[in-house]
Design a protein around this motif. Structure first.
Motif, mmCIF file in Angstrom:
data_model
loop_
_atom_site.group_PDB
_atom_site.id
_atom_site.type_symbol
_atom_site.label_atom_id
_atom_site.label_comp_id
_atom_site.label_asym_id
_atom_site.label_seq_id
_atom_site.Cartn_x
_atom_site.Cartn_y
_atom_site.Cartn_z
ATOM 1 N N LYS A 295 0.832 -1.213 0.000
ATOM 2 C CA LYS A 295 0.000 0.000 0.000
ATOM 3 C C LYS A 295 0.860 1.253 0.000
ATOM 4 O O LYS A 295 0.612 2.203 -0.754
ATOM 5 C CB LYS A 295 -0.919 0.017 1.236
ATOM 6 C CG LYS A 295 -1.986 -1.054 1.246
ATOM 7 C CD LYS A 295 -2.781 -0.977 2.559
ATOM 8 C CE LYS A 295 -3.776 -2.117 2.670
ATOM 9 N NZ LYS A 295 -4.508 -2.073 3.953
ATOM 10 N N ALA A 296 1.868 1.267 0.873
ATOM 11 C CA ALA A 296 2.733 2.438 0.967
ATOM 12 C C ALA A 296 3.488 2.669 -0.336
ATOM 13 O O ALA A 296 3.613 3.809 -0.810
ATOM 14 C CB ALA A 296 3.711 2.267 2.129
ATOM 15 N N SER A 297 3.966 1.602 -0.951
ATOM 16 C CA SER A 297 4.707 1.724 -2.210
ATOM 17 C C SER A 297 3.813 2.275 -3.305
ATOM 18 O O SER A 297 4.223 3.144 -4.083
ATOM 19 C CB SER A 297 5.275 0.366 -2.623
ATOM 20 O OG SER A 297 6.178 -0.113 -1.653
ATOM 21 N N GLN A 298 2.579 1.765 -3.391
ATOM 22 C CA GLN A 298 1.652 2.233 -4.423
ATOM 23 C C GLN A 298 1.280 3.702 -4.196
ATOM 24 O O GLN A 298 1.201 4.480 -5.150
ATOM 25 C CB GLN A 298 0.383 1.369 -4.421
ATOM 26 C CG GLN A 298 -0.655 1.768 -5.454
ATOM 27 C CD GLN A 298 -0.182 1.634 -6.878
ATOM 28 O OE1 GLN A 298 0.747 0.855 -7.152
ATOM 29 N NE2 GLN A 298 -0.778 2.397 -7.781
ATOM 30 N N LEU B 97 -5.235 0.380 -3.085
ATOM 31 C CA LEU B 97 -3.782 0.505 -3.200
ATOM 32 C C LEU B 97 -3.128 -0.873 -3.270
ATOM 33 O O LEU B 97 -2.195 -1.104 -4.070
ATOM 34 C CB LEU B 97 -3.233 1.295 -2.011
ATOM 35 C CG LEU B 97 -3.584 2.781 -1.957
ATOM 36 C CD1 LEU B 97 -3.159 3.386 -0.620
ATOM 37 C CD2 LEU B 97 -2.921 3.540 -3.103
ATOM 38 N N ASP B 98 -3.589 -1.807 -2.465
ATOM 39 C CA ASP B 98 -3.031 -3.165 -2.470
ATOM 40 C C ASP B 98 -3.263 -3.847 -3.821
ATOM 41 O O ASP B 98 -2.347 -4.476 -4.372
ATOM 42 C CB ASP B 98 -3.684 -3.969 -1.343
ATOM 43 C CG ASP B 98 -3.160 -5.390 -1.289
ATOM 44 O OD1 ASP B 98 -1.968 -5.571 -0.996
ATOM 45 O OD2 ASP B 98 -3.963 -6.324 -1.541
ATOM 46 N N TYR B 99 -4.460 -3.684 -4.371
ATOM 47 C CA TYR B 99 -4.774 -4.312 -5.666
ATOM 48 C C TYR B 99 -3.951 -3.690 -6.790
ATOM 49 O O TYR B 99 -3.391 -4.401 -7.647
ATOM 50 C CB TYR B 99 -6.264 -4.173 -5.965
ATOM 51 C CG TYR B 99 -6.624 -4.506 -7.386
ATOM 52 C CD1 TYR B 99 -6.495 -5.803 -7.882
ATOM 53 C CD2 TYR B 99 -7.068 -3.505 -8.254
ATOM 54 C CE1 TYR B 99 -6.813 -6.094 -9.199
ATOM 55 C CE2 TYR B 99 -7.399 -3.781 -9.565
ATOM 56 C CZ TYR B 99 -7.263 -5.089 -10.035
ATOM 57 O OH TYR B 99 -7.580 -5.369 -11.347
ATOM 58 N N ASP B 100 -3.845 -2.371 -6.829
ATOM 59 C CA ASP B 100 -3.090 -1.712 -7.900
ATOM 60 C C ASP B 100 -1.611 -2.071 -7.848
ATOM 61 O O ASP B 100 -0.962 -2.228 -8.893
ATOM 62 C CB ASP B 100 -3.260 -0.190 -7.782
ATOM 63 C CG ASP B 100 -4.635 0.271 -8.237
ATOM 64 O OD1 ASP B 100 -5.322 -0.508 -8.934
ATOM 65 O OD2 ASP B 100 -5.042 1.403 -7.898
ATOM 66 N N GLU C 162 -3.365 -14.465 -5.953
ATOM 67 C CA GLU C 162 -3.252 -13.401 -4.966
ATOM 68 C C GLU C 162 -3.818 -12.092 -5.508
ATOM 69 O O GLU C 162 -4.487 -11.343 -4.795
ATOM 70 C CB GLU C 162 -1.781 -13.216 -4.579
ATOM 71 C CG GLU C 162 -1.580 -12.284 -3.393
ATOM 72 C CD GLU C 162 -0.123 -12.236 -2.938
ATOM 73 O OE1 GLU C 162 0.187 -11.357 -2.110
ATOM 74 O OE2 GLU C 162 0.679 -13.073 -3.410
ATOM 75 N N ILE C 163 -3.597 -11.874 -6.824
ATOM 76 C CA ILE C 163 -4.146 -10.657 -7.441
ATOM 77 C C ILE C 163 -5.675 -10.740 -7.497
ATOM 78 O O ILE C 163 -6.382 -9.758 -7.244
ATOM 79 C CB ILE C 163 -3.566 -10.464 -8.856
ATOM 80 C CG1 ILE C 163 -2.048 -10.259 -8.772
ATOM 81 C CG2 ILE C 163 -4.225 -9.276 -9.553
ATOM 82 C CD1 ILE C 163 -1.368 -10.186 -10.125
ATOM 83 N N ARG C 164 -6.209 -11.940 -7.841
ATOM 84 C CA ARG C 164 -7.657 -12.126 -7.921
ATOM 85 C C ARG C 164 -8.310 -11.909 -6.561
ATOM 86 O O ARG C 164 -9.355 -11.244 -6.445
ATOM 87 C CB ARG C 164 -7.969 -13.534 -8.433
ATOM 88 C CG ARG C 164 -9.459 -13.786 -8.692
ATOM 89 C CD ARG C 164 -9.691 -15.249 -9.054
ATOM 90 N NE ARG C 164 -9.330 -16.119 -7.955
ATOM 91 C CZ ARG C 164 -10.097 -16.324 -6.888
ATOM 92 N NH1 ARG C 164 -11.271 -15.709 -6.772
ATOM 93 N NH2 ARG C 164 -9.695 -17.148 -5.934
ATOM 94 N N GLN C 165 -7.711 -12.433 -5.496
ATOM 95 C CA GLN C 165 -8.258 -12.238 -4.151
ATOM 96 C C GLN C 165 -8.235 -10.755 -3.743
ATOM 97 O O GLN C 165 -9.172 -10.260 -3.102
ATOM 98 C CB GLN C 165 -7.459 -13.067 -3.145
ATOM 99 C CG GLN C 165 -7.651 -14.567 -3.278
ATOM 100 C CD GLN C 165 -6.804 -15.342 -2.279
ATOM 101 O OE1 GLN C 165 -6.019 -14.749 -1.534
ATOM 102 N NE2 GLN C 165 -6.970 -16.670 -2.268
ATOM 103 N N SER C 166 -7.172 -10.080 -4.158
ATOM 104 C CA SER C 166 -7.079 -8.657 -3.841
ATOM 105 C C SER C 166 -8.184 -7.874 -4.545
ATOM 106 O O SER C 166 -8.766 -6.948 -3.965
ATOM 107 C CB SER C 166 -5.697 -8.127 -4.270
ATOM 108 O OG SER C 166 -5.569 -6.753 -3.985
ATOM 109 N N LEU C 167 -8.478 -8.264 -5.799
ATOM 110 C CA LEU C 167 -9.551 -7.579 -6.530
ATOM 111 C C LEU C 167 -10.915 -7.844 -5.884
ATOM 112 O O LEU C 167 -11.752 -6.939 -5.779
ATOM 113 C CB LEU C 167 -9.555 -8.049 -7.987
ATOM 114 C CG LEU C 167 -10.652 -7.462 -8.874
ATOM 115 C CD1 LEU C 167 -10.532 -5.934 -8.944
ATOM 116 C CD2 LEU C 167 -10.594 -8.080 -10.279
ATOM 117 N N GLU C 168 -11.149 -9.065 -5.442
ATOM 118 C CA GLU C 168 -12.413 -9.402 -4.798
ATOM 119 C C GLU C 168 -12.603 -8.589 -3.504
ATOM 120 O O GLU C 168 -13.705 -8.084 -3.215
ATOM 121 C CB GLU C 168 -12.461 -10.903 -4.489
ATOM 122 C CG GLU C 168 -12.648 -11.774 -5.727
ATOM 123 C CD GLU C 168 -12.718 -13.247 -5.368
ATOM 124 O OE1 GLU C 168 -12.561 -13.574 -4.160
ATOM 125 O OE2 GLU C 168 -12.932 -14.079 -6.278
#
Length: 368
Positions: A12-15, A166-169, A182-188
């Motif tokens: 999140k911080a990086s994004q 932020l986590d998903y992006d 992991e990306i799919r779970q983040s989008l959900e």
């Protein structure tokens, strides 16, 4: 914090840094969501500001509001029927008027009028107490509940939505380095938070019927207060009008000063500077004893001597500057000269000096 939680915070911080510093674009929310967020934000700010301004309306004194922390103790006030917890200015004014009216005497016109007004102002304070309690129970309390529950829920869901976005992006930009699952779970999770935020904002906006009903209760409380206050003031106005008419119909009493006493200073050689009241006609002059007859030229000289200019001290005067003459109330001061329109020069008991003329009453004026 677990390793997974630490990694999520890092993502999140990086994004966020890449968006703020590097100009990277994140996932855009749809226009319907933005419009819903805008309307919910306006409503939330309105609720909080109206609570604050209503509190100021009920108790304008900021020191009293801070001392009582009214918004934090509204639930404790609920159920009270006598006092909202602070003195009304109408009541304080009423107590003052009633006290001094009774000190003057209720049988006097002014004193009786003060008592009438004081009692009416205390009734006004009771009416104001009822207004404050009604407004707190039927208007501030419900709005406070909205602020503490619905608005806080919206803020919580929006904050969580931003974090998940932020986590998903971050993960989406690193496809290949991060597993697809992991990306799919983040989008959900992002969509789940978006739905919760939308639902909480929709629920707030759909409670406008309740909010209008609370506003109606507020206006009803104000209307009831002004009706009761108007009734109290009309009754008071009638009483005062009767007092004015009664005072105007009575004959005016003229002030008649009491006759002033005549002062006899006695013989100069026996005078100690004091005075004593005498009858309207001074006593006859007492001649010296027969065996010690006074020379006739001395008697004639004393009888023809004019009275010495003097004044009587009305108050104590303590000299503050060099050259001033101090004296006590009742002293008889010999006048020497008038310095100007405000100061005399005089002597007393072997001392001489200056003193203000408003501290004395001239008995024998200076000859011009």
């Amino acid at each position: 914090m677990s390793v997974a939680g630490f990694k999520k915070q890092f993502y999140k911080a990086s994004q966020l840094v890449s968006e703020k510093v590097g100009g990277a674009e994140g996932t855009k929310l749809d226009e319907d969501f933005k419009d819903l967020e805008r309307r919910a934000d306006v409503t939330s700010r309105a609720v909080v500001e109206v609570i604050n301004k209503t509190s100021e309306y009920l108790q304008p004194n900021p020191a009293t509001r801070a001392k009582l922390s009214m918004l934090n103790t509204v639930s404790k006030i609920r159920g009270q029927v006598k006092s909202p917890g602070y003195p009304q200015p109408e009541g304080l004014l009423g107590e003052c008027m009633t006290k001094y009216g009774r000190d003057m005497g209720e049988d006097t016109n002014f004193g009786g009028a003060l008592v009438d007004i004081g009692e009416s102002m205390k009734r006004m304070a009771e009416v104001k107490d009822s207004l404050d309690i009604d407004v707190k129970q039927n208007f501030i309390d419900p709005l406070q509940a909205v602020a503490e529950k619905d608005i806080k829920d919206i803020q919580h869901h929006l904050k969580k939505l931003e974090g998940r976005r932020l986590d998903y992006d971050y993960k989406k930009k690193r496809q290949g380095k991060i597993q697809e699952e992991e990306i799919r779970q983040s989008l959900e999770k992002f969509h789940e938070s978006k739905e919760l935020a939308e639902s909480s904002m929709h629920n707030l906006l759909e409670t406008d019927v309740e909010q209008v009903s609370q506003l109606s209760s507020f206006v009803e409380s104000l209307l009831q207060y002004h009706k009761q206050a108007s009734q109290v003031l009309e009754e008071l106005s009638d009483k005062l009008r009767e007092r004015v008419n009664d005072a105007q119909s009575r004959p005016r009493r003229e002030y008649t000063p009491k006759p002033r006493p005549v002062f006899d200073y006695g013989e100069v050689e026996n005078s100690n500077g004091g005075y004593s009241p005498a009858a309207a006609s001074p006593p006859a002059y007492s001649a010296a004893p027969a065996q010690y007859p006074a020379p006739s030229f001395q008697r004639a000289s004393f009888k023809s001597r004019p009275p010495e200019p003097c004044c009587k001290a009305l108050y104590d005067f303590d000299p503050e500057n060099e050259g001033e003459l101090g004296f006590h109330e009742g002293d008889i001061i010999t006048l020497v000269s008038q310095i100007d329109e405000n100061w005399f020069e005089g002597s007393l008991r072997g001392r001489s000096g200056y003193f203000p003329n408003n501290y004395v009453e001239v008995v024998v004026p200076l000859s011009h």
